[in-house]
Enzyme design. Structure first.
Site, PDB file in Angstrom:
ATOM      1  N   HIS A   9      -2.562 -14.646 -20.738  1.00 56.77           N
ATOM      2  CA  HIS A   9      -2.576 -15.640 -19.665  1.00 56.77           C
ATOM      3  C   HIS A   9      -2.236 -15.020 -18.314  1.00 56.77           C
ATOM      4  O   HIS A   9      -1.542 -14.002 -18.225  1.00 56.77           O
ATOM      5  CB  HIS A   9      -1.602 -16.780 -19.972  1.00 56.77           C
ATOM      6  CG  HIS A   9      -0.163 -16.357 -20.003  1.00 56.77           C
ATOM      7  ND1 HIS A   9       0.593 -16.169 -18.866  1.00 56.77           N
ATOM      8  CD2 HIS A   9       0.660 -16.088 -21.039  1.00 56.77           C
ATOM      9  CE1 HIS A   9       1.819 -15.809 -19.188  1.00 56.77           C
ATOM     10  NE2 HIS A   9       1.888 -15.746 -20.500  1.00 56.77           N
ATOM     11  N   ARG A  60      -0.004 -22.487 -20.089  1.00 56.90           N
ATOM     12  CA  ARG A  60      -0.437 -21.307 -19.339  1.00 56.90           C
ATOM     13  C   ARG A  60      -1.570 -20.561 -20.047  1.00 56.90           C
ATOM     14  O   ARG A  60      -2.450 -20.001 -19.393  1.00 56.90           O
ATOM     15  CB  ARG A  60       0.748 -20.369 -19.075  1.00 56.90           C
ATOM     16  CG  ARG A  60       1.501 -19.864 -20.289  1.00 56.90           C
ATOM     17  CD  ARG A  60       2.812 -19.222 -19.842  1.00 56.90           C
ATOM     18  NE  ARG A  60       3.565 -18.560 -20.899  1.00 56.90           N
ATOM     19  CZ  ARG A  60       4.432 -19.165 -21.705  1.00 56.90           C
ATOM     20  NH1 ARG A  60       4.640 -20.484 -21.590  1.00 56.90           N
ATOM     21  NH2 ARG A  60       5.111 -18.485 -22.616  1.00 56.90           N
ATOM     22  N   GLU A  87       3.669 -17.510 -27.587  1.00 59.70           N
ATOM     23  CA  GLU A  87       4.471 -16.351 -27.231  1.00 59.70           C
ATOM     24  C   GLU A  87       5.637 -16.213 -28.210  1.00 59.70           C
ATOM     25  O   GLU A  87       6.002 -17.159 -28.918  1.00 59.70           O
ATOM     26  CB  GLU A  87       4.992 -16.511 -25.789  1.00 59.70           C
ATOM     27  CG  GLU A  87       5.917 -15.418 -25.286  1.00 59.70           C
ATOM     28  CD  GLU A  87       5.304 -14.028 -25.302  1.00 59.70           C
ATOM     29  OE1 GLU A  87       5.120 -13.491 -26.417  1.00 59.70           O
ATOM     30  OE2 GLU A  87       5.035 -13.474 -24.227  1.00 59.70           O
ATOM     31  N   HIS A 179      -0.670 -14.680 -25.422  1.00 55.59           N
ATOM     32  CA  HIS A 179       0.521 -14.178 -24.739  1.00 55.59           C
ATOM     33  C   HIS A 179       0.767 -12.708 -25.078  1.00 55.59           C
ATOM     34  O   HIS A 179       0.212 -12.184 -26.042  1.00 55.59           O
ATOM     35  CB  HIS A 179       1.722 -15.024 -25.144  1.00 55.59           C
ATOM     36  CG  HIS A 179       1.488 -16.490 -24.986  1.00 55.59           C
ATOM     37  ND1 HIS A 179       1.850 -17.182 -23.853  1.00 55.59           N
ATOM     38  CD2 HIS A 179       0.874 -17.389 -25.794  1.00 55.59           C
ATOM     39  CE1 HIS A 179       1.485 -18.453 -23.985  1.00 55.59           C
ATOM     40  NE2 HIS A 179       0.891 -18.602 -25.155  1.00 55.59           N
TER      41      HIS A 179
END
Length: 236
Positions: A9, A60, A87, A179
């Site tokens: 991202h 995100r 993440e 991520h």
């Protein structure tokens, strides 16, 4: 031959503020949006046309995927979201400023939490501002209260095997927008990287990593589309 594009991202607000983000659902900055658009334009220029796209459940990553696909002329491609592409969960470090945390606990200890393969930070206490057990996106799931890179890989790998790899085995072109740590987990799987080497791999924000795979899903070639912001890749 199949093609996999890994896209971290774009810059988030907490990236900008130097905070441990993990599962906190922060949005992109204007710079992050620009990085996502640039990623899409680079994918279009490279002639990449996706058959399927995947993302975590975090904003995100979702917005990076949508902005990039729109810029690549594929804005109508559905996005498959799953928390197992989230993440790494930073446990009790979640929300803390990284520099202030190093001053409090010592740089050596924070480096172990951040960069070791299998040592997680302290667990996140229940009931606080970042108690993800009350988030409906994780209802019925056995979610962690902290993670190392190893435990991140442990939950990414089954999703990879059941949901992503079959598309690549069918010679499709696949986008995974996620991520730094969930993408490092995938890189470790594909390149069979040793534990002590994967922790040194850095994936730049908003820079598509294009990997060509053979029938056994072994990398044949790998390159970042934005060569000016490329970081070292594992040997093939």
């Amino acid at each position: 031959m199949s093609v996999l594009v890994l896209l971290r991202h774009g810059q988030s607000q907490w990236n900008l503020e130097n905070r441990f983000t993990g599962w906190v659902d922060v949005d992109l900055t204007a710079e992050g949006e620009a990085q996502a658009r640039s990623a899409g334009e680079q994918m279009a220029a490279a002639g990449v046309r996706f058959d399927v796209a995947f993302s975590s459940v975090l904003t995100r990553a979702n917005r990076t995927a949508h902005i990039a696909l729109q810029a690549a002329g594929q804005g109508d491609l559905p996005l498959n979201r799953d928390w197992r592409l989230n993440e790494r969960h930073y446990g009790g470090l979640t929300g803390l400023n990284k520099a202030e945390t190093a001053a409090l606990h010592g740089e050596d200890q924070v480096k172990i939490w951040r960069r070791s393969y299998d040592v997680p930070p302290p667990p996140l206490a229940p009931g606080g501002d970042y108690d993800f057990t009350v988030d409906p996106r994780y209802a019925g799931q056995d979610i962690p209260d902290t993670e190392s890179l190893k435990s991140t890989l442990d939950r990414v790998e089954p999703y990879w095997a059941t949901s992503i790899a079959p598309h690549l085995q069918a010679n499709e072109t696949v986008l995974v927008a996620a991520h730094g740590n969930s993408l490092r987990a995938i890189v470790k799987l594909l390149f069979a990287m040793p534990d002590d080497e994967i922790v040194e791999v850095e994936i730049p924000t908003g820079n598509p990593l294009l990997i060509a795979l053979d029938a056994d899903l072994k990398p044949v070639s790998a390159r970042y589309l934005d060569a000016a912001r490329a970081t070292p890749l594992p040997p093939i």
